[in-house]
Scaffold this active site. Structure first.
Site, short mmCIF file in Angstrom:
data_model
loop_
_atom_site.label_atom_id
_atom_site.label_comp_id
_atom_site.label_asym_id
_atom_site.label_seq_id
_atom_site.Cartn_x
_atom_site.Cartn_y
_atom_site.Cartn_z
N ARG A 36 48.24 5.36 -105.23
CA ARG A 36 49.59 4.98 -104.80
C ARG A 36 49.85 3.48 -104.97
NH1 ARG A 36 50.79 8.79 -99.43
NH2 ARG A 36 51.37 10.63 -100.64
N LYS A 197 52.65 31.01 -98.65
CA LYS A 197 53.65 31.68 -97.80
C LYS A 197 55.08 31.59 -98.32
CE LYS A 197 51.01 31.10 -93.53
NZ LYS A 197 51.03 30.55 -92.15
N GLY A 354 51.31 18.60 -103.11
CA GLY A 354 49.88 18.31 -103.01
C GLY A 354 48.98 19.27 -103.75
#
Length: 396
Positions: A36, A197, A354
């Site tokens: 980052r 999900k 992610g």
């Protein structure tokens, strides 16, 4: 383009408050992954080259408005200096007299890092009084933290309203990639959505069926869609209470002409572990005592066929249990196909989230995608069609 970039701003002799995301992993006081930090380096270099003085604003962890010593940004200074190649001063506050003095003492060609903005109770409340105090530190505001753009905080939203503002290079690249993927994309558009999900990606799926030509559904959520069609998925991960919702999404897609690709064949196993004994069977032939852990080769071939006809790809989530072999096969194969089509100029490919980044890295495909977003929540909310406060505040 509805927002300014660094190129549109006169930065000579100006103090530039730069909101960055340097929420990096630290162990024993040392940064263990500087990804980052490296991604914001072009913004810092360009501000310095334009004669500006960069003052970094960032959060670290979740201190909830309290001063938590182990969440101080000070340990990041050596990693910032190593990456930027210039001196980086640190101030143990991000407002008030100490911060004002640190900004006043900042030497030309240097960078100043202010303390964790979330140490201030007003930060997450988007408090106008704190915004005024922080705005007094600079002349220009630059947001280079797309990953925090879904939060309406002082350092992401209020400062953009208080000062002449622009997008940093990372923010600019992110917004341009997202605009190319869903704003005004080249068609046909394919979205690949995987993960565990349906419930966590309901809004995402609902938005995508209205925006894309083909929707490929994989991972655990594909099992819920198979179950919605009356297919027995054995002991697989499946949200049986979401089958009505899955059926509604299928009906909506059919009505508006979005084709949905679900697994036609599946890889099943009787235990969740690397190298577990497995079989490839038709999607409607899962043994009652087995679980679906990946899509099969016929499904992979069908995905490749859809990708070959596409001009734009948006990817979020893996196709199967990519963390363990051999159940990473479908994700790896689809990722390689997308990477190859991108390399030959046939496809614009944008991916984020992610698990997605981890899966594409594992497949050795990430560096061949057009753009990989590391933003997580902000990327997902953008895909859901939501307005991101930090982006909206930059609009002219």
């Amino acid at each position: 383009m509805a927002w300014n970039t660094i190129d549109n701003m006169d930065l000579q002799g100006k103090t530039v408050l730069v909101r960055v995301d340097i929420n990096v992993p630290v162990e024993d006081g040392k940064v263990t992954d500087d990804t980052r930090i490296r991604r914001i380096a072009p913004t810092i270099a360009d501000i310095l080259a334009a004669g500006g003085k960069p003052v970094l604003l960032a959060h670290f962890g979740r201190p909830k408005g309290k001063h938590v010593p182990e969440m101080s940004l000070q340990p990041l200074v050596p990693a910032l200096e190593a990456t930027f190649g210039v001196p980086v001063a640190f101030c143990a506050d991000c407002r008030g007299p100490a911060a004002m003095a640190a900004v006043g003492a900042l030497a030309e060609g240097s960078v100043l890092l202010l303390e964790n903005t979330r140490f201030q109770p007003g930060e997450e409340k988007n408090d106008p009084a704190l915004a005024a105090e922080m705005a007094a530190l600079g002349d220009v505001y630059c947001n280079d933290a797309f990953s925090a753009a879904h939060r309406a905080h002082v350092s992401t939203e209020a400062l953009a309203q208080a000062l002449p503002s622009c997008a940093g290079r990372l923010m600019q690249a992110e917004l341009e990639a997202l605009e190319a993927a869903l704003g005004q994309p080249q068609r046909p558009v394919v979205a690949v959505v995987g993960g565990a999900k349906v419930s966590s990606k309901l809004e995402l799926l609902g938005n995508l069926v209205e925006k894309v030509d083909h929707l490929v559904i994989g991972g655990g959520m594909a099992n819920t869609f198979l179950a919605a069609q009356g297919i027995d998925v054995g002991k697989s991960l499946c949200e049986h209470d979401m089958t009505d919702t899955a059926a509604e999404i299928l009906a909506k897609a059919d009505k508006i002409g979005c084709s949905i690709l679900l697994p036609s064949d599946i890889v099943v196993a009787w235990e969740f572990k690397a190298g577990a004994a497995n079989e490839t069977v038709a999607a409607d032939a899962c043994p009652a005592d087995a679980m679906i852990l990946d899509a099969g080769p016929d499904t992979v071939s069908r995905i490749a066929g859809v990708l070959a006809t596409a001009k734009t790809l948006i990817w979020n989530g893996p196709m199967g249990a990519f963390e363990i072999t051999p159940f990473d096969a479908a994700t790896n194969a689809a990722a390689q196909t997308a990477a190859e089509l991108t390399q030959t100029g046939q496809l614009i490919s944008v991916a984020g989230g992610g698990d997605t980044v981890a899966a594409l890295n594992q497949a050795g495909a990430a560096d061949r995608f057009t753009y990989i977003s590391t933003a997580g929540g902000a990327f997902l909310e953008w895909m859901e069609g939501k307005t991101l406060p930090g982006v909206a505040a930059l609009e002219n």
